[in-house]
Write a protein that holds these residues in place. Structure first.
Motif, PDB file in Angstrom:
ATOM      1  N   LEU A  61       0.682  -1.265  -0.128  1.00  0.00           N
ATOM      2  CA  LEU A  61       0.376   0.331   0.036  1.00  0.00           C
ATOM      3  C   LEU A  61       1.017   1.121  -0.280  1.00  0.00           C
ATOM      4  O   LEU A  61       1.663   1.612   0.715  1.00  0.00           O
ATOM      5  CB  LEU A  61      -0.522  -0.469   1.413  1.00  0.00           C
ATOM      6  N   THR A  62       0.835   2.267  -0.985  1.00  0.00           N
ATOM      7  CA  THR A  62       1.168   3.631  -0.626  1.00  0.00           C
ATOM      8  C   THR A  62       0.736   3.954   0.464  1.00  0.00           C
ATOM      9  O   THR A  62      -0.415   3.457   1.447  1.00  0.00           O
ATOM     10  CB  THR A  62       0.650   4.291  -1.916  1.00  0.00           C
ATOM     11  N   ALA A  83      -3.144   5.218   1.089  1.00  0.00           N
ATOM     12  CA  ALA A  83      -4.016   4.138   0.795  1.00  0.00           C
ATOM     13  C   ALA A  83      -3.497   3.099   2.512  1.00  0.00           C
ATOM     14  O   ALA A  83      -4.584   2.527   2.957  1.00  0.00           O
ATOM     15  CB  ALA A  83      -3.283   3.325  -0.125  1.00  0.00           C
ATOM     16  N   ARG A  84      -2.158   3.108   2.777  1.00  0.00           N
ATOM     17  CA  ARG A  84      -2.070   2.459   4.082  1.00  0.00           C
ATOM     18  C   ARG A  84      -2.496   3.386   5.599  1.00  0.00           C
ATOM     19  O   ARG A  84      -3.484   2.225   5.610  1.00  0.00           O
ATOM     20  CB  ARG A  84      -0.654   2.302   4.450  1.00  0.00           C
ATOM     21  N   LEU A  94      -5.941   4.888   5.245  1.00  0.00           N
ATOM     22  CA  LEU A  94      -6.834   5.124   5.032  1.00  0.00           C
ATOM     23  C   LEU A  94      -7.429   3.578   5.493  1.00  0.00           C
ATOM     24  O   LEU A  94      -8.812   3.257   5.671  1.00  0.00           O
ATOM     25  CB  LEU A  94      -6.913   5.572   3.409  1.00  0.00           C
ATOM     26  N   MET A  95      -6.809   3.092   4.608  1.00  0.00           N
ATOM     27  CA  MET A  95      -7.187   1.471   5.063  1.00  0.00           C
ATOM     28  C   MET A  95      -6.918   1.223   7.001  1.00  0.00           C
ATOM     29  O   MET A  95      -8.408   0.752   6.887  1.00  0.00           O
ATOM     30  CB  MET A  95      -6.244   0.225   4.778  1.00  0.00           C
ATOM     31  N   ILE A 150      -0.764  -0.569  -4.017  1.00  0.00           N
ATOM     32  CA  ILE A 150      -1.737  -0.174  -3.878  1.00  0.00           C
ATOM     33  C   ILE A 150      -2.336   1.177  -3.791  1.00  0.00           C
ATOM     34  O   ILE A 150      -2.188   1.671  -2.063  1.00  0.00           O
ATOM     35  CB  ILE A 150      -3.125  -1.332  -3.305  1.00  0.00           C
ATOM     36  N   THR A 151      -2.631   2.659  -4.464  1.00  0.00           N
ATOM     37  CA  THR A 151      -3.322   3.651  -4.692  1.00  0.00           C
ATOM     38  C   THR A 151      -4.484   4.297  -3.438  1.00  0.00           C
ATOM     39  O   THR A 151      -5.299   3.088  -3.209  1.00  0.00           O
ATOM     40  CB  THR A 151      -3.521   4.144  -5.368  1.00  0.00           C
ATOM     41  N   GLU A 152      -4.598   5.318  -2.975  1.00  0.00           N
ATOM     42  CA  GLU A 152      -5.385   5.664  -1.597  1.00  0.00           C
ATOM     43  C   GLU A 152      -6.302   5.667  -2.843  1.00  0.00           C
ATOM     44  O   GLU A 152      -8.034   5.024  -2.792  1.00  0.00           O
ATOM     45  CB  GLU A 152      -5.347   7.619  -1.392  1.00  0.00           C
ATOM     46  N   GLU A 153      -6.098   6.331  -4.095  1.00  0.00           N
ATOM     47  CA  GLU A 153      -7.343   5.932  -5.283  1.00  0.00           C
ATOM     48  C   GLU A 153      -8.244   5.162  -5.120  1.00  0.00           C
ATOM     49  O   GLU A 153      -9.755   4.843  -5.659  1.00  0.00           O
ATOM     50  CB  GLU A 153      -7.504   6.718  -6.552  1.00  0.00           C
ATOM     51  N   VAL A 162      -8.446   2.693  -3.478  1.00  0.00           N
ATOM     52  CA  VAL A 162      -8.804   2.189  -1.807  1.00  0.00           C
ATOM     53  C   VAL A 162     -10.689   2.785  -1.817  1.00  0.00           C
ATOM     54  O   VAL A 162     -11.230   1.924  -1.618  1.00  0.00           O
ATOM     55  CB  VAL A 162      -8.028   2.546  -0.948  1.00  0.00           C
TER      56      VAL A 162
END
Length: 337
Positions: A281-282, A285-286, A288-289, A320-323, A325
């Motif tokens: 995860l970027t 993204a991390r 946000l998860m 895996i990017t924030e977008e 997710v």
């Protein structure tokens, strides 16, 4: 080591000279100014005021080692800090490519559930476990049953269950005929349990809702006299049997037989970080998860795992990017609305 550069703040009314800044201050400013992390969120994580954090990232608050250590630890948690020695000695990052590779994390909630299940099973009592959706209750029950083969019967309750259909499902799970009246089914079930005791686990038990179904289970428990029973469900279950049972005698009879109970608290940040440690995860993204997993209103741990299941299948270990997710998370929430 500092970063020798000059940048302008949003109002462009003054320049900030970052020469000689610590790595901690520089990275924290980048996290806020370039990646959009809110000062309030940083302040909460550090345990300091928003004004202190704002002054700090603008170079107007003197550093001390205690503050730098707090900032370092926070930056590590969000994937923005890597120690030199760690980078030199660490094994190459080996990202997982499937949700099947996600670890089963021994969270505090898992331990709470295991305690209630063990006590109810060995002391032959009722146990009650209640918590928000998405905390991994069903997965923990499956782990318990796998670790105790041949000792438990698992029933997933439904909102459509009547007393008779609930008894029929239990009879079927015990290998008994499911014909006859509710009284006949009860006698048949009790007779079988007296011969071969089982620990009865009723998942999503809050869906039973009406007292007559819980009374049917209490009758079986009382008449068999040699079994434990676990009721597992959402927080409505705790409200019925732990908070308001005194006002309803038909529920109090069961509550009095339930000395072992736990309200689940949800995962901690550290537990979520263990779960996603090997997911590529970027940093945004991390972050946000982690927010999704910690917030029941966003689907909690279950939604986190379901999103990862889709994204890992799509990316096969690529970042895996924030977008991504956000896109899959919104689809998942709409699908489950």
């Amino acid at each position: 080591m500092g970063a020798a550069q000059v940048v302008r703040i949003e109002s462009e009314s003054e320049a900030i000279n970052m020469e000689g800044w610590s790595k901690e201050r520089t990275l924290l400013r980048k996290l806020v100014k370039e990646e959009g992390t809110k000062v309030a969120d940083v302040a909460r994580e550090l345990g300091d005021s928003r004004s202190l954090v704002s002054l700090y990232i603008n170079g107007k608050y003197a550093e001390n080692e205690e503050l730098r250590e707090k900032v370092r630890n926070y930056l590590r948690r969000v994937g923005m800090w890597e120690d030199e020695s760690t980078r030199e000695n660490a094994a190459p990052f080996d990202p997982i490519v499937s949700s099947d590779e996600l670890p089963f994390v021994e969270t505090n909630d898992v331990k709470r559930m295991r305690y209630v299940l063990k006590k109810a099973a060995t002391k032959l009592k009722f146990g009650i476990i209640a918590g928000d959706p998405g905390l991994g209750k069903t997965e923990t029950l499956k782990k318990y049953i796998a670790a105790n083969p041949g000792t438990a019967i698992y029933i997933r309750c439904k909102s459509t269950h009547t007393v008779k259909s609930l008894l029929q499902e239990l009879a079927d799970a015990l290998g008994l005929p499911d014909t006859g009246s509710a009284n006949q089914l009860t006698r048949r079930i009790v007779k079988q349990l007296k011969r071969t005791p089982y620990f009865l686990i009723f998942d999503e038990a809050d869906l039973l809702k009406t007292a007559d179904k819980y009374e049917a289970l209490r009758d079986i428990y009382d008449e068999a006299g040699n079994i434990g029973v676990a009721l597992v469900g959402n927080l409505a279950l705790a409200e019925m049997f732990l908070d308001f049972a005194e006002m309803r005698p038909e529920l109090k009879r069961l509550a009095d037989r339930a000395p072992f109970h736990q309200r689940l608290q949800g995962p901690t940040r550290e537990e979520v970080e263990q779960l996603i440690e090997r997911v590529n995860l970027t940093p945004p993204a991390r972050k946000l998860m982690i927010q999704i997993a910690l917030n029941p209103r966003k689907g909690g741990l279950r939604n986190c795992v379901e999103i990862l299941d889709v994204l890992l299948d799509m990316t096969k270990g690529q970042p895996i990017t924030e977008e991504m997710v956000l896109d899959i998370g919104q689809i998942n929430l709409n699908a489950n609305a």
